[in-house]
Design a protein around this motif. Structure first.
Motif, PDB file in Angstrom:
ATOM      1  N   SER A  24     -41.310 -13.366  -9.657  1.00  0.00           N
ATOM      2  CA  SER A  24     -42.194 -12.390 -10.283  1.00  0.00           C
ATOM      3  C   SER A  24     -41.394 -11.210 -10.829  1.00  0.00           C
ATOM      4  CB  SER A  24     -43.215 -11.937  -9.246  1.00  0.00           C
ATOM      5  OG  SER A  24     -43.709 -10.690  -9.495  1.00  0.00           O
ATOM      6  N   SER A  25     -40.443 -10.742 -10.069  1.00  0.00           N
ATOM      7  CA  SER A  25     -39.616  -9.614 -10.488  1.00  0.00           C
ATOM      8  C   SER A  25     -38.706  -9.986 -11.660  1.00  0.00           C
ATOM      9  CB  SER A  25     -38.773  -9.143  -9.301  1.00  0.00           C
ATOM     10  OG  SER A  25     -37.900  -8.132  -9.690  1.00  0.00           O
ATOM     11  N   VAL A  26     -38.080 -11.149 -11.584  1.00  0.00           N
ATOM     12  CA  VAL A  26     -37.151 -11.588 -12.624  1.00  0.00           C
ATOM     13  C   VAL A  26     -37.880 -11.868 -13.937  1.00  0.00           C
ATOM     14  CG1 VAL A  26     -35.605 -13.473 -13.302  1.00  0.00           C
ATOM     15  CG2 VAL A  26     -35.433 -12.492 -11.013  1.00  0.00           C
ATOM     16  N   LEU A  27     -39.002 -12.552 -13.866  1.00  0.00           N
ATOM     17  CA  LEU A  27     -39.742 -12.930 -15.069  1.00  0.00           C
ATOM     18  C   LEU A  27     -40.697 -11.848 -15.554  1.00  0.00           C
ATOM     19  CD1 LEU A  27     -40.575 -16.649 -14.176  1.00  0.00           C
ATOM     20  CD2 LEU A  27     -38.746 -15.778 -15.648  1.00  0.00           C
ATOM     21  N   ARG A  28     -40.842 -10.781 -14.756  1.00  0.00           N
ATOM     22  CA  ARG A  28     -41.761  -9.685 -15.080  1.00  0.00           C
ATOM     23  C   ARG A  28     -43.183 -10.205 -15.312  1.00  0.00           C
ATOM     24  NH1 ARG A  28     -39.636  -5.059 -15.198  1.00  0.00           N
ATOM     25  NH2 ARG A  28     -41.115  -4.015 -16.576  1.00  0.00           N
ATOM     26  N   LYS A  29     -43.595 -11.084 -14.409  1.00  0.00           N
ATOM     27  CA  LYS A  29     -44.953 -11.610 -14.391  1.00  0.00           C
ATOM     28  C   LYS A  29     -45.542 -11.330 -13.025  1.00  0.00           C
ATOM     29  CE  LYS A  29     -44.300 -15.473 -17.579  1.00  0.00           C
ATOM     30  NZ  LYS A  29     -44.479 -16.921 -17.736  1.00  0.00           N
ATOM     31  N   SER A  30     -46.851 -11.379 -12.949  1.00  0.00           N
ATOM     32  CA  SER A  30     -47.489 -11.161 -11.651  1.00  0.00           C
ATOM     33  C   SER A  30     -47.340 -12.415 -10.793  1.00  0.00           C
ATOM     34  CB  SER A  30     -48.971 -10.833 -11.838  1.00  0.00           C
ATOM     35  OG  SER A  30     -49.673 -11.990 -12.247  1.00  0.00           O
ATOM     36  N   PRO A  31     -47.425 -12.278  -9.481  1.00  0.00           N
ATOM     37  CA  PRO A  31     -47.382 -13.452  -8.611  1.00  0.00           C
ATOM     38  C   PRO A  31     -48.464 -14.474  -8.981  1.00  0.00           C
ATOM     39  CG  PRO A  31     -47.045 -11.492  -7.308  1.00  0.00           C
ATOM     40  CD  PRO A  31     -47.409 -11.035  -8.690  1.00  0.00           C
ATOM     41  N   ALA A  32     -49.634 -13.992  -9.379  1.00  0.00           N
ATOM     42  CA  ALA A  32     -50.710 -14.906  -9.778  1.00  0.00           C
ATOM     43  C   ALA A  32     -50.314 -15.707 -11.018  1.00  0.00           C
ATOM     44  CB  ALA A  32     -51.995 -14.131 -10.035  1.00  0.00           C
ATOM     45  N   GLU A  33     -49.612 -15.077 -11.966  1.00  0.00           N
ATOM     46  CA  GLU A  33     -49.149 -15.789 -13.162  1.00  0.00           C
ATOM     47  C   GLU A  33     -48.113 -16.841 -12.799  1.00  0.00           C
ATOM     48  OE1 GLU A  33     -49.365 -12.738 -16.877  1.00  0.00           O
ATOM     49  OE2 GLU A  33     -48.001 -12.165 -15.249  1.00  0.00           O
ATOM     50  N   ILE A  34     -47.239 -16.522 -11.860  1.00  0.00           N
ATOM     51  CA  ILE A  34     -46.218 -17.480 -11.413  1.00  0.00           C
ATOM     52  C   ILE A  34     -46.895 -18.690 -10.773  1.00  0.00           C
ATOM     53  CG2 ILE A  34     -44.243 -17.848  -9.876  1.00  0.00           C
ATOM     54  CD1 ILE A  34     -43.643 -15.911 -12.181  1.00  0.00           C
ATOM     55  N   ILE A  35     -47.843 -18.439  -9.904  1.00  0.00           N
ATOM     56  CA  ILE A  35     -48.559 -19.541  -9.240  1.00  0.00           C
ATOM     57  C   ILE A  35     -49.309 -20.371 -10.272  1.00  0.00           C
ATOM     58  CG2 ILE A  35     -50.458 -20.096  -7.667  1.00  0.00           C
ATOM     59  CD1 ILE A  35     -49.564 -17.646  -6.000  1.00  0.00           C
ATOM     60  N   GLY A  36     -49.968 -19.720 -11.228  1.00  0.00           N
ATOM     61  CA  GLY A  36     -50.696 -20.439 -12.278  1.00  0.00           C
ATOM     62  C   GLY A  36     -49.779 -21.329 -13.081  1.00  0.00           C
ATOM     63  N   SER A  37     -48.592 -20.818 -13.430  1.00  0.00           N
ATOM     64  CA  SER A  37     -47.615 -21.621 -14.174  1.00  0.00           C
ATOM     65  C   SER A  37     -47.168 -22.837 -13.372  1.00  0.00           C
ATOM     66  CB  SER A  37     -46.389 -20.779 -14.531  1.00  0.00           C
ATOM     67  OG  SER A  37     -46.728 -19.749 -15.405  1.00  0.00           O
ATOM     68  N   MET A  38     -46.930 -22.628 -12.084  1.00  0.00           N
ATOM     69  CA  MET A  38     -46.495 -23.733 -11.218  1.00  0.00           C
ATOM     70  C   MET A  38     -47.575 -24.804 -11.121  1.00  0.00           C
ATOM     71  SD  MET A  38     -44.583 -21.460  -8.285  1.00  0.00           S
ATOM     72  CE  MET A  38     -44.110 -22.813  -7.236  1.00  0.00           C
ATOM     73  N   VAL A  39     -48.815 -24.390 -11.006  1.00  0.00           N
ATOM     74  CA  VAL A  39     -49.925 -25.338 -10.901  1.00  0.00           C
ATOM     75  C   VAL A  39     -50.069 -26.134 -12.200  1.00  0.00           C
ATOM     76  CG1 VAL A  39     -52.444 -25.521 -10.728  1.00  0.00           C
ATOM     77  CG2 VAL A  39     -51.185 -24.065  -9.144  1.00  0.00           C
TER      78      VAL A  39
END
Length: 75
Positions: free
Chosen positions: A53-68
């Motif tokens: 989240s910190s590296v990509l400057r996205k929210s944790p929810a966005e990271i989880i959504g991308s992974m899903v």
């Protein structure tokens, strides 16, 4: 904002569409380190999520959504 008019909604939409909210670690977001434990995540998963989240400057929810979505594409 219950009594806002259409002009206020348009201004807010414009602001949120053209800017990216800053990802913080103050523990108040939908998925904060404090709240991540409620989802049953282990420490390794939490650390990975917040580092990404910190590296990509996205929210944790966005990271989880991308992974899903990535997993759904592979399946």
């Amino acid at each position: 904002m219950l009594d806002s008019n259409e002009e206020n909604y348009d201004a807010l939409d414009e602001l949120l569409t053209k800017t990216t909210p800053k990802v913080g670690s103050n523990g108040t977001g939908f998925i904060s380190k404090r709240n991540a434990r409620l989802f049953g995540l282990d420490n390794l998963s939490i650390d990975y999520l917040f580092t990404k989240s910190s590296v990509l400057r996205k929210s944790p929810a966005e990271i989880i959504g991308s992974m899903v979505r990535e997993k759904m594409t592979v399946a």
